[in-house]
Enzyme design. Sequence first.
Site, PDB file in Angstrom:
ATOM      1  N   ILE A   1       0.959  -1.053   0.103  1.00 56.14           N
ATOM      2  CA  ILE A   1      -0.059   0.149   0.076  1.00 56.14           C
ATOM      3  C   ILE A   1       0.836   1.250   0.070  1.00 56.14           C
ATOM      4  CG2 ILE A   1      -1.805   1.404   1.210  1.00 56.14           C
ATOM      5  CD1 ILE A   1      -2.887  -1.525   1.982  1.00 56.14           C
ATOM      6  N   ASP A   2       1.912   1.292   0.662  1.00 54.26           N
ATOM      7  CA  ASP A   2       2.822   2.306   0.575  1.00 54.26           C
ATOM      8  C   ASP A   2       3.338   2.590  -0.870  1.00 54.26           C
ATOM      9  OD1 ASP A   2       3.273   3.433   3.095  1.00 54.26           O
ATOM     10  OD2 ASP A   2       4.727   2.181   3.866  1.00 54.26           O
ATOM     11  N   VAL A   3       3.702   1.497  -1.484  1.00 51.90           N
ATOM     12  CA  VAL A   3       4.073   1.695  -2.932  1.00 51.90           C
ATOM     13  C   VAL A   3       3.155   2.204  -3.892  1.00 51.90           C
ATOM     14  CG1 VAL A   3       4.836   0.258  -4.754  1.00 51.90           C
ATOM     15  CG2 VAL A   3       5.790  -0.178  -2.487  1.00 51.90           C
TER      16      VAL A   3
END
Length: 399
Positions: free
Chosen positions: A172-174
């Site tokens: 999700i960060d990516v």
Amino acid sequence: MAEDAARPGPLAGLLVADFSRVLAGPYCTMLLADLGADVIKVESPGGDDTRGWVPPTRDGVATYYLAINRNKRSVALDLKDAGGRAAAAELARRADIMVQNFKPGGLARYGLDYDAVRAANPGIIYASITGFGTTGGAHLPGYDLMAQAVSGLMSLTGEADGPPQRAGISVIDVMTGLHTAIAILAALHHRSATGEGQHVEATLLGSALSGMVNQTAAYVAGGVVPFRMGNSHPSLTPYEPLPTADGELIVTAGNDRQFRRLCEVIGAPQLADDPRFATTGDRTAHRSQLRPLLVERLAERPSAEWFDLLIAAGVPCGPINTVDAGVEFARDIGLRPVATAGDPGVPTVRHPVDFSATPPSYPLPPPALDQHGDEIRAWLAAPPGPPPWRAGGDGRTSP
């Protein structure tokens, strides 16, 4: 500003003030830096948290940090100090783009919130990344694992009869970093047409719900709550690893034509004419009956042989590699997965997109903390002008 182009790349001449840390923001700004933008990484005197996220390391530096910080220059600024705040404000005033992932409202105390920056720099593209927005979720910390849990992604990951699992990466960060980069580029296009800057805001939860695509649509559009199915797909069969004579092979039949070819290659053409398996929907409805029939045939050969035969027939399939084997596979098929950043350099994973006219470049290794601090602070204290590392448009940069 943008007219002072030096490095090659489609974003050459753009100045990015990167006040982000950890993953989503630094990944976004690294992608921009690969494409020619000048990125100044502003760190606290203690440095980005990921510098200490070990193991593993390379020459004593966390590979986590190395993965997302090439092509940047580092300056350490203490925002609690008047001089540090003044330098940060001047950097924001000169920048084309500012990226930050402080807690909502966290930069207002330093005069670096969007309204304050815009007052001095109306054309700024100001990108904020938070975990859960600036309203009801403003008090929630922004961590990938929290977003995986809260969004429902973990409920979809793992075996059907096992516990929820996190994804193998901070996916999700990516995704949020990618979404932020897209938003910045869209805002730049708007600015080029109108001269108007703007504030773009991304959230981990928003990116998660968007990135879960068919699974969130199942509920939003169909009223169906999806559930974890291990390696099976809710709408396609086969679309999973299947055992062979010596291991497992991912087999994907995304349409009826591919399924028929699969059946022909494994020596069971009759399966394609079986009414239970005639269409994608039929195969999914009867997956428990189809799977053992495929497994029986696939057990006759090792994975490598099936891979060659099925690929030759146009059936998507592949081995389940370890990360090292994945990198080597990319190298074997000519994708050149590793790029050396700087000289002497640091091996990094190449930018994921090739450009025919304006390719990515990798002139700078991930910087040491405050490696460029003296140069940057001197430039910010001087009358406005191009950064000192730009060299008259010949594309060279200082280390």
